[in-house]
Design an enzyme around this catalytic site. Structure first.
Site, PDB file in Angstrom:
ATOM      1  N   TYR A   1      -2.320  -1.782  10.353  1.00 52.96           N
ATOM      2  CA  TYR A   1      -2.421  -1.973   8.899  1.00 52.96           C
ATOM      3  C   TYR A   1      -1.183  -1.414   8.193  1.00 52.96           C
ATOM      4  O   TYR A   1      -0.557  -2.090   7.376  1.00 52.96           O
ATOM      5  CB  TYR A   1      -3.688  -1.282   8.369  1.00 52.96           C
ATOM      6  CG  TYR A   1      -3.801  -1.364   6.862  1.00 52.96           C
ATOM      7  CD1 TYR A   1      -4.103  -2.573   6.237  1.00 52.96           C
ATOM      8  CD2 TYR A   1      -3.603  -0.234   6.062  1.00 52.96           C
ATOM      9  CE1 TYR A   1      -4.199  -2.652   4.852  1.00 52.96           C
ATOM     10  CE2 TYR A   1      -3.693  -0.313   4.684  1.00 52.96           C
ATOM     11  CZ  TYR A   1      -3.998  -1.526   4.086  1.00 52.96           C
ATOM     12  OH  TYR A   1      -4.078  -1.611   2.717  1.00 52.96           O
TER      13      TYR A   1
ATOM     14  N   SER B   1       0.858  -1.189   0.000  1.00 55.11           N
ATOM     15  CA  SER B   1       0.000   0.000   0.000  1.00 55.11           C
ATOM     16  C   SER B   1       0.894   1.239   0.000  1.00 55.11           C
ATOM     17  O   SER B   1       2.074   1.165   0.394  1.00 55.11           O
ATOM     18  CB  SER B   1      -0.856   0.004   1.267  1.00 55.11           C
ATOM     19  OG  SER B   1      -1.435   1.281   1.470  1.00 55.11           O
TER      20      SER B   1
HETATM   21  N1  LIG Z   1      -8.623  -0.272  -1.508  1.00 55.23           N
HETATM   22  C1  LIG Z   1      -7.549   0.431  -1.183  1.00 55.23           C
HETATM   23  O1  LIG Z   1      -7.604   1.680  -1.040  1.00 55.23           O
HETATM   24  C2  LIG Z   1      -6.200  -0.225  -1.015  1.00 55.23           C
HETATM   25  C3  LIG Z   1      -5.060   0.608  -1.010  1.00 55.23           C
HETATM   26  C4  LIG Z   1      -3.809   0.028  -0.852  1.00 55.23           C
HETATM   27  C5  LIG Z   1      -3.689  -1.331  -0.723  1.00 55.23           C
HETATM   28  N2  LIG Z   1      -4.787  -2.124  -0.708  1.00 55.23           N
HETATM   29  C6  LIG Z   1      -4.586  -3.576  -0.552  1.00 55.23           C
HETATM   30  O2  LIG Z   1      -5.076  -4.236  -1.700  1.00 55.23           O
HETATM   31  C7  LIG Z   1      -5.518  -5.558  -1.350  1.00 55.23           C
HETATM   32  C8  LIG Z   1      -6.933  -5.739  -1.832  1.00 55.23           C
HETATM   33  O3  LIG Z   1      -7.741  -4.745  -1.228  1.00 55.23           O
HETATM   34  P1  LIG Z   1      -9.168  -4.331  -1.803  1.00 55.23           P
HETATM   35  O4  LIG Z   1      -9.256  -2.864  -1.732  1.00 55.23           O
HETATM   36  O5  LIG Z   1      -9.439  -5.036  -3.061  1.00 55.23           O
HETATM   37  O6  LIG Z   1     -10.071  -4.922  -0.617  1.00 55.23           O
HETATM   38  P2  LIG Z   1     -11.460  -5.692  -0.633  1.00 55.23           P
HETATM   39  O7  LIG Z   1     -12.334  -5.165  -1.712  1.00 55.23           O
HETATM   40  O8  LIG Z   1     -11.919  -5.655   0.785  1.00 55.23           O
HETATM   41  O9  LIG Z   1     -11.056  -7.198  -1.026  1.00 55.23           O
HETATM   42  C9  LIG Z   1     -10.280  -7.962  -0.147  1.00 55.23           C
HETATM   43  C10 LIG Z   1     -10.201  -9.390  -0.664  1.00 55.23           C
HETATM   44  O10 LIG Z   1      -9.473 -10.172   0.297  1.00 55.23           O
HETATM   45  C11 LIG Z   1     -10.285 -11.260   0.740  1.00 55.23           C
HETATM   46  N3  LIG Z   1     -10.049 -11.525   2.152  1.00 55.23           N
HETATM   47  C12 LIG Z   1     -10.240 -10.689   3.209  1.00 55.23           C
HETATM   48  N4  LIG Z   1     -10.000 -11.313   4.364  1.00 55.23           N
HETATM   49  C13 LIG Z   1      -9.629 -12.585   4.036  1.00 55.23           C
HETATM   50  C14 LIG Z   1      -9.290 -13.725   4.788  1.00 55.23           C
HETATM   51  N5  LIG Z   1      -9.294 -13.719   6.145  1.00 55.23           N
HETATM   52  N6  LIG Z   1      -8.975 -14.866   4.135  1.00 55.23           N
HETATM   53  C15 LIG Z   1      -9.000 -14.910   2.789  1.00 55.23           C
HETATM   54  N7  LIG Z   1      -9.329 -13.871   2.014  1.00 55.23           N
HETATM   55  C16 LIG Z   1      -9.654 -12.723   2.637  1.00 55.23           C
HETATM   56  C17 LIG Z   1     -11.724 -10.804   0.474  1.00 55.23           C
HETATM   57  O11 LIG Z   1     -12.642 -11.866   0.265  1.00 55.23           O
HETATM   58  P3  LIG Z   1     -13.560 -12.502   1.459  1.00 55.23           P
HETATM   59  O12 LIG Z   1     -14.076 -11.355   2.262  1.00 55.23           O
HETATM   60  O13 LIG Z   1     -14.604 -13.313   0.764  1.00 55.23           O
HETATM   61  O14 LIG Z   1     -12.621 -13.362   2.222  1.00 55.23           O
HETATM   62  C18 LIG Z   1     -11.551 -10.031  -0.831  1.00 55.23           C
HETATM   63  O15 LIG Z   1     -11.546 -10.915  -1.931  1.00 55.23           O
HETATM   64  C19 LIG Z   1      -5.356  -5.649   0.169  1.00 55.23           C
HETATM   65  O16 LIG Z   1      -4.142  -6.289   0.477  1.00 55.23           O
HETATM   66  C20 LIG Z   1      -5.331  -4.197   0.619  1.00 55.23           C
HETATM   67  O17 LIG Z   1      -4.647  -4.036   1.830  1.00 55.23           O
HETATM   68  C21 LIG Z   1      -6.049  -1.607  -0.866  1.00 55.23           C
END
Ligand SMILES: NC(=O)c1ccc[n+]([C@@H]2O[C@H](COP(=O)([O-])OP(=O)(O)OC[C@H]3O[C@@H](n4cnc5c(N)ncnc54)[C@H](OP(=O)(O)O)[C@@H]3O)[C@@H](O)[C@H]2O)c1
Length: 266
Positions: free
Chosen positions: A158, A145
């Site tokens: 986080y 991130s």
């Molecule tokens: N959105 C942002 O602004 C942002 C910015 C920087 C980095 N990121 C990073 O990008 C990645 C994806 O984020 P996103 O924004 O796409 O989030 P998201 O929409 O909440 O998706 C998260 C994914 O991870 C899965 N997940 C969550 N907890 C889990 C667990 N205990 N076991 C297995 N799978 C799990 C979820 O599926 P289930 O709930 O079905 O398990 C979902 O498929 C993350 O690593 C996040 O930290 C996001």
């Protein structure tokens, strides 16, 4: 031709950035093992990607916060692919917004952040890299991130978990130089997914100041960067600048600035 590029394992592929990365992979002809907790949603994604791109897609539901789950997922991915995983996308992750360890039940959520963002990511990287080194080829994309570059009050665990992912990935990229195996770390800024609702952020100041890109554009640059064997990929000019900021500003001040951005306005 579709399905001929090999097999990729994508975690957190049911929605958000992971779904967009899985779509990039399928569009490039990769067969997929996709994982997340929600089995129904994974099945729907698998059906969609098979229909649109003609690739094989094996759903492998897993709760990566649970002990042993990451190793079991790797075994399932190897079984589904006939032992030929060539790409690992370590994307599954979650956040938690609020004061550290407060209220008391927050500690369990923070432990879950560490278990998934650090523990499962590390186990999958260990297993995948051992396999890829043996094959003399492979690519790993770890999703960190933009907050990996700074301490972030209100999302302290986080941000620390993502600093770990950044540091680990950069070190591995050097260890693996010349091996035919690469590790890339993707550092997105705030991206328009359900992540913030799930992390309980409310409306953070940073979200009001920036126009958040969709997950598709973030995934596109991440996937291309990994395929090009790049060490770090930071999508967007503002995020590149914010990654550079901590080199110029004293760390204590940087933490206060990041804390102001992470504060909820309601
Ligand atoms: N959105 C942002 O602004 C942002 C910015 C920087 C980095 N990121 C990073 O990008 C990645 C994806 O984020 P996103 O924004 O796409 O989030 P998201 O929409 O909440 O998706 C998260 C994914 O991870 C899965 N997940 C969550 N907890 C889990 C667990 N205990 N076991 C297995 N799978 C799990 C979820 O599926 P289930 O709930 O079905 O398990 C979902 O498929 C993350 O690593 C996040 O930290 C996001």
């Amino acid at each position: 031709m579709a399905g001929n590029a090999g097999w990729a394992l994508v975690t957190g592929a049911s929605q958000g950035i992971g779904l967009a990365l899985a779509t990039e992979a399928a569009a490039a002809g990769w067969n997929l093992v996709i994982s997340a907790r929600g089995a129904e949603r994974l099945e729907a994604v698998a059906t969609d990607l098979r229909g649109r791109f003609g690739v094989k897609v094996a759903p492998a539901p897993a709760d990566l916060s649970q002990p042993g789950a990451a190793a079991a997922l790797w075994s399932a991915a190897l079984a589904a692919s006939g032992g030929t995983i060539g790409v690992l996308v370590n994307n599954a992750g979650l956040g938690r917004h609020g004061a550290f360890g407060s209220p008391p039940e927050a500690a369990a959520q923070e432990d879950e952040v560490i278990a998934v963002n650090i523990g499962a990511l590390t186990t999958l990287a260990q297993l995948a890299l051992a396999h890829m080194r043996g094959a003399g080829a492979g690519r790993v994309l770890n999703v960190a991130s933009a907050v990996a570059f700074m301490p972030a009050p209100n999302m302290a665990v986080y941000a620390a978990s993502k600093a770990y992912v950044l540091s680990l990935s950069e070190a591995l990229a050097v260890e693996l130089a010349g091996s035919g195996v690469s590790v890339t770390v993707l550092c997105p800024g705030a991206t328009d997914t359900g992540f913030f609702d799930r992390a309980g952020t409310g409306k953070m100041r940073v979200m009001q100041m920036l126009r958040m890109p969709g997950p598709e554009s973030v995934a596109r640059v991440g996937w291309r960067g990994m395929m090009a064997g790049r060490r770090i990929v930071i999508p967007g000019m503002m995020n590149k600048l914010s990654a550079f900021g901590p080199r110029l500003v004293p760390r204590a001040l940087m933490a206060r600035i990041a804390g102001a951005f992470m504060a909820s306005t309601h």
